[in-house]
Scaffold this motif. Structure first.
Motif, PDB file in Angstrom:
ATOM      1  N   THR A  94       0.453  -0.895   2.566  1.00  0.00           N
ATOM      2  CA  THR A  94       0.385  -2.052   1.675  1.00  0.00           C
ATOM      3  C   THR A  94      -0.901  -2.087   0.860  1.00  0.00           C
ATOM      4  OG1 THR A  94      -0.467  -3.314   3.543  1.00  0.00           O
ATOM      5  CG2 THR A  94       1.867  -3.557   3.060  1.00  0.00           C
ATOM      6  N   GLN A  95      -1.870  -1.279   1.235  1.00  0.00           N
ATOM      7  CA  GLN A  95      -3.149  -1.269   0.504  1.00  0.00           C
ATOM      8  C   GLN A  95      -3.016  -0.445  -0.776  1.00  0.00           C
ATOM      9  OE1 GLN A  95      -5.864  -2.893   1.679  1.00  0.00           O
ATOM     10  NE2 GLN A  95      -4.742  -3.575   3.498  1.00  0.00           N
ATOM     11  N   SER A  96      -2.256  -0.943  -1.727  1.00  0.00           N
ATOM     12  CA  SER A  96      -1.913  -0.074  -2.860  1.00  0.00           C
ATOM     13  C   SER A  96      -3.106   0.261  -3.752  1.00  0.00           C
ATOM     14  CB  SER A  96      -0.789  -0.694  -3.686  1.00  0.00           C
ATOM     15  OG  SER A  96      -1.032  -2.052  -3.874  1.00  0.00           O
ATOM     16  N   VAL A  97      -4.176  -0.548  -3.697  1.00  0.00           N
ATOM     17  CA  VAL A  97      -5.348  -0.232  -4.525  1.00  0.00           C
ATOM     18  C   VAL A  97      -5.898   1.148  -4.172  1.00  0.00           C
ATOM     19  CG1 VAL A  97      -7.601  -1.053  -5.288  1.00  0.00           C
ATOM     20  CG2 VAL A  97      -5.892  -2.675  -4.452  1.00  0.00           C
ATOM     21  N   LEU A  98      -5.789   1.475  -2.901  1.00  0.00           N
ATOM     22  CA  LEU A  98      -6.318   2.750  -2.432  1.00  0.00           C
ATOM     23  C   LEU A  98      -5.735   3.931  -3.202  1.00  0.00           C
ATOM     24  CD1 LEU A  98      -6.543   2.525   1.448  1.00  0.00           C
ATOM     25  CD2 LEU A  98      -8.398   2.820  -0.196  1.00  0.00           C
ATOM     26  N   LEU A  99      -4.501   3.776  -3.646  1.00  0.00           N
ATOM     27  CA  LEU A  99      -3.848   4.869  -4.357  1.00  0.00           C
ATOM     28  C   LEU A  99      -4.679   5.277  -5.575  1.00  0.00           C
ATOM     29  CD1 LEU A  99      -0.984   6.384  -4.172  1.00  0.00           C
ATOM     30  CD2 LEU A  99      -0.580   5.171  -6.298  1.00  0.00           C
ATOM     31  N   TYR A 100      -5.181   4.250  -6.290  1.00  0.00           N
ATOM     32  CA  TYR A 100      -5.949   4.547  -7.498  1.00  0.00           C
ATOM     33  C   TYR A 100      -7.323   5.086  -7.152  1.00  0.00           C
ATOM     34  CZ  TYR A 100      -2.015   2.247  -9.470  1.00  0.00           C
ATOM     35  OH  TYR A 100      -0.728   1.943  -9.799  1.00  0.00           O
ATOM     36  N   VAL A 101      -7.852   4.620  -6.018  1.00  0.00           N
ATOM     37  CA  VAL A 101      -9.120   5.173  -5.544  1.00  0.00           C
ATOM     38  C   VAL A 101      -8.950   6.668  -5.289  1.00  0.00           C
ATOM     39  CG1 VAL A 101     -10.835   5.127  -3.685  1.00  0.00           C
ATOM     40  CG2 VAL A 101      -9.823   2.986  -4.513  1.00  0.00           C
ATOM     41  N   ILE A 102      -7.855   6.994  -4.618  1.00  0.00           N
ATOM     42  CA  ILE A 102      -7.591   8.403  -4.307  1.00  0.00           C
ATOM     43  C   ILE A 102      -7.424   9.203  -5.592  1.00  0.00           C
ATOM     44  CG2 ILE A 102      -5.987   9.998  -3.203  1.00  0.00           C
ATOM     45  CD1 ILE A 102      -5.215   7.691  -1.330  1.00  0.00           C
ATOM     46  N   GLU A 134       6.327   6.891  -7.745  1.00  0.00           N
ATOM     47  CA  GLU A 134       7.062   6.738  -6.496  1.00  0.00           C
ATOM     48  C   GLU A 134       6.380   5.741  -5.570  1.00  0.00           C
ATOM     49  OE1 GLU A 134       9.982   7.568  -4.985  1.00  0.00           O
ATOM     50  OE2 GLU A 134      10.415   7.974  -7.085  1.00  0.00           O
ATOM     51  N   PHE A 135       5.052   5.750  -5.583  1.00  0.00           N
ATOM     52  CA  PHE A 135       4.355   4.814  -4.723  1.00  0.00           C
ATOM     53  C   PHE A 135       4.570   3.384  -5.208  1.00  0.00           C
ATOM     54  CE2 PHE A 135       0.880   2.309  -3.074  1.00  0.00           C
ATOM     55  CZ  PHE A 135       0.930   2.665  -1.739  1.00  0.00           C
ATOM     56  N   GLY A 136       4.526   3.209  -6.521  1.00  0.00           N
ATOM     57  CA  GLY A 136       4.779   1.881  -7.088  1.00  0.00           C
ATOM     58  C   GLY A 136       6.147   1.378  -6.661  1.00  0.00           C
ATOM     59  N   HIS A 137       7.107   2.264  -6.742  1.00  0.00           N
ATOM     60  CA  HIS A 137       8.474   1.986  -6.350  1.00  0.00           C
ATOM     61  C   HIS A 137       8.522   1.541  -4.879  1.00  0.00           C
ATOM     62  CE1 HIS A 137      12.734   2.362  -6.824  1.00  0.00           C
ATOM     63  NE2 HIS A 137      12.848   3.227  -5.828  1.00  0.00           N
ATOM     64  N   LEU A 138       7.813   2.314  -4.069  1.00  0.00           N
ATOM     65  CA  LEU A 138       7.829   2.088  -2.628  1.00  0.00           C
ATOM     66  C   LEU A 138       7.157   0.766  -2.268  1.00  0.00           C
ATOM     67  CD1 LEU A 138       8.987   4.045  -0.585  1.00  0.00           C
ATOM     68  CD2 LEU A 138       6.686   4.784  -0.052  1.00  0.00           C
ATOM     69  N   SER A 139       6.003   0.500  -2.886  1.00  0.00           N
ATOM     70  CA  SER A 139       5.283  -0.716  -2.498  1.00  0.00           C
ATOM     71  C   SER A 139       6.063  -1.950  -2.941  1.00  0.00           C
ATOM     72  CB  SER A 139       3.860  -0.719  -3.073  1.00  0.00           C
ATOM     73  OG  SER A 139       3.905  -0.586  -4.460  1.00  0.00           O
ATOM     74  N   LYS A 140       6.864  -1.801  -4.016  1.00  0.00           N
ATOM     75  CA  LYS A 140       7.707  -2.916  -4.441  1.00  0.00           C
ATOM     76  C   LYS A 140       8.776  -3.183  -3.373  1.00  0.00           C
ATOM     77  CE  LYS A 140      10.391  -4.407  -8.442  1.00  0.00           C
ATOM     78  NZ  LYS A 140      11.752  -3.969  -8.054  1.00  0.00           N
ATOM     79  N   GLU A 141       9.308  -2.106  -2.843  1.00  0.00           N
ATOM     80  CA  GLU A 141      10.323  -2.264  -1.800  1.00  0.00           C
ATOM     81  C   GLU A 141       9.745  -2.905  -0.547  1.00  0.00           C
ATOM     82  OE1 GLU A 141      12.236   1.476  -1.093  1.00  0.00           O
ATOM     83  OE2 GLU A 141      13.790   1.069  -2.594  1.00  0.00           O
ATOM     84  N   ILE A 142       8.478  -2.566  -0.267  1.00  0.00           N
ATOM     85  CA  ILE A 142       7.845  -3.166   0.911  1.00  0.00           C
ATOM     86  C   ILE A 142       7.670  -4.665   0.702  1.00  0.00           C
ATOM     87  CG2 ILE A 142       5.778  -3.210   2.357  1.00  0.00           C
ATOM     88  CD1 ILE A 142       5.420  -0.247   1.705  1.00  0.00           C
TER      89      ILE A 142
END
Lengths: 82, 473
Positions: free
Chosen positions: B193-201, B112-120
């Protein structure tokens, strides 16, 4: 809903803790619905979403089906001697 | 129209979950309750597949082959695993399924986050407008992955594949990791927009899940699994918020609340607080008590034929089953011995400690499998009233639940836990594989008492020999 949850389990004999935990475990398998929605909405070309979603559906189903079957097996043993 | 029917499906499913859970807490209706909930789940899943329409486009779901493929594979593996597993391995199975649910929730968040960041990036939505959604995604991700990693470790531990592991400062490190994960999560919500953080989390949450369960002793595992179970429930509820999906919300919160309460109930059965279980793990106190073991005196062994003799001529024998009985798969032989003794006019009963075995109710399930009549199983309070009228107590692979230290040694890590007061009986025979301490890692003064004698060996083997001996008398 929180109160319902608490009300529901209020007085349960310790004998049933394990099946109850297992049953509740199966119920939270509803996450699989989220996974299904993801799968259903993923674009054909978005392989990452497809693969992750697919994995999520498999794992979620595992949770649901396995959970209910295990619970049933446990409870079956309680039934027998009645 | 389709949407309305779907709403109805979800309503029905929600009701079956609540009723099912309610029925599960009563022995007479438990099985039907489980089937009812399963039925509701089926409706919810099928309803979603065929009736769900997107809020934006009004389109039905696609990718049916993928969905059904996933359902089929998951269903087959799940059924086989659940059918094949031995009754003794049930606890780890539950833990494993729980982990799967957690992983599912975490994966949903990632996608879902991937989906969302693409929309952004595409400029369809602004970063600010999705902040609440990101919050839910992050919560689902953290809780789901902690639950997954924790459950896997719990599974490994119950399996004996992972051993206890702890180091000083671990609690602090855990808190730091959790804090970093939460901070990263908060920042991601602030700036999606800091999508890298998602993987850190994701990574931090997994590490936290592992470290969190690692030091917790086997005896406390049920509590942990129950807790992780309610975690997964909350993660599922996050998914429910994400999709505005009633049934996920209901199911998730229901399990979250029920699981938490169940966790507390289990802690109460062991007379320990949740915090105590999580931080003051049994493992840490091993060294402190080990030193005291040498001056406990001599143990006394008893031969098989003597044990058989003592039991055959007793009026009343109380059997205390423990984990040793479960690992040895000795429940059927145990029932056999009970029958042979009863034929000789000996009254045989079982004393069940609420946390005997690896899970509350574990012993009841096992003995029920061996057709031991329900009336013969005494709960702790009733059993404690009867011990003084017992001639012989036969302890089969139980240890901590009969350790008098819980009553009279305030320094003991299990002090305060209610125990079976077996020392009230005239004679105590303890079957164990060795003198190794139980899961709490402490010596048991009971074994050194004059009225106690030890009968070493695998529970199944010993019981078989006992049966033969008793028959021969």
């Amino acid at each position: 809903m929180i109160f319902v949850g608490i009300e529901v389990i209020g007085r349960v004999p310790s004998v049933l803790h394990t099946p109850l935990m297992s049953g509740a475990n199966a119920i939270h398998g509803v996450v699989v619905i989220g996974a299904i929605i993801i799968m259903g909405q993923a674009e054909e070309s978005n392989y990452l979403a497809l693969i992750l979603g697919f994995l999520a559906v498999v794992l979620g189903t595992l949770n649901v089906v396995g959970g209910f079957v295990v619970t049933d097996r446990m409870l079956e043993m309680f039934k027998k001697k009645k | 129209m389709g949407f309305n029917i779907l709403t109805l499906c979800y309503l029905i499913a929600s009701v079956t979950f609540i009723l099912g859970l309610k029925m599960l807490s009563n022995p007479a209706t438990a099985r039907r309750g489980n089937l009812l909930a399963a039925f509701g789940m089926g409706i919810a899943i099928l309803g979603t597949i065929f009736l769900y329409t997107s809020h934006d486009t009004g389109e039905h779901l696609g990718n049916y082959p993928w969905i059904f493929g996933g359902l089929l594979i998951g269903g087959i593996i799940g059924t086989l695993a659940a059918k094949k597993v031995k009754m003794t391995a049930m606890p780890e199975m539950v833990s494993m399924f729980n982990g799967m649910g957690g992983a599912c929730a975490a994966l949903i968040s990632v996608v879902e986050f991937g989906h969302l960041s693409k929309e952004i990036t595409d400029g369809v939505v602004t970063a600010a407008s999705v902040q609440p959604t990101v919050l839910i995604i992050v919560l689902g991700l953290i809780i789901g992955s902690v639950s997954f990693a924790g459950s896997m470790i719990a599974w490994g531990k119950l399996n004996g594949k992972v051993s206890d592991f702890s180091f000083t400062g671990q609690n602090i490190l855990n808190l730091v990791i959790l804090a970093v994960a939460l901070t990263a999560g908060a920042y991601l919500v602030y700036d999606p927009t800091q999508s890298v953080l998602l993987y850190v989390i994701l990574g931090l949450s997994l590490v936290y899940g592992i470290l969190f369960v690692m030091p917790i002793g086997g005896a406390d595992m049920p509590v942990v699994i129950s807790l992780l179970n309610s975690f997964t429930g909350v993660a599922a509820a996050c998914g429910g918020f994400l999709y505005d999906n009633k049934v996920m919300l209901t199911g998730g919160i229901l399990v979250g609340a029920a699981g938490t309460l169940l966790t507390i109930l289990m802690c109460k059965a062991m007379n320990r607080s949740l915090l105590n279980v999580l931080i003051g793990s049994f493992g840490g106190s091993k060294t402190a008590v080990a030193g005291a073991s040498s001056d406990m005196g001599q143990i006394k062994e008893i031969s098989l034929s003597d044990a058989a003799m003592v039991m055959s001529y007793a009026n009343k024998v109380m059997i205390v089953p423990g984990y040793g009985l479960a690992v040895a798969q000795a429940q059927h032989v145990c029932h056999e011995l009970e029958k042979i003794l009863e034929e000789k006019g000996v009254e045989v009963k079982y004393a069940i400690h609420p946390v005997a075995g690896r899970m509350p109710g574990h012993m009841n399930v096992l003995l029920a499998e061996a057709d031991v009549p329900y009336e013969k199983l005494l709960e702790m309070e009733d059993a404690n009233d009867e011990f003084k009228t017992c001639d012989v107590v036969l302890i089969l692979g139980a240890n901590d639940v009969v350790n008098p230290a819980a009553k009279n040694d305030p320094a003991s890590p299990i002090y305060g836990m209610p125990i079976l007061e077996v020392e009230l009986a005239k004679t105590v025979i303890v079957n164990k594989r060795s003198m190794k301490p139980g899961y709490a890692g402490i010596e048991n003064a009971l074994f050194f008492q004059p009225k106690t004698s030890m009968l070493f060996g695998d529970a199944k083997k010993v019981l078989q020999d006992l049966c033969a001996e008793v028959k021969a008398i």
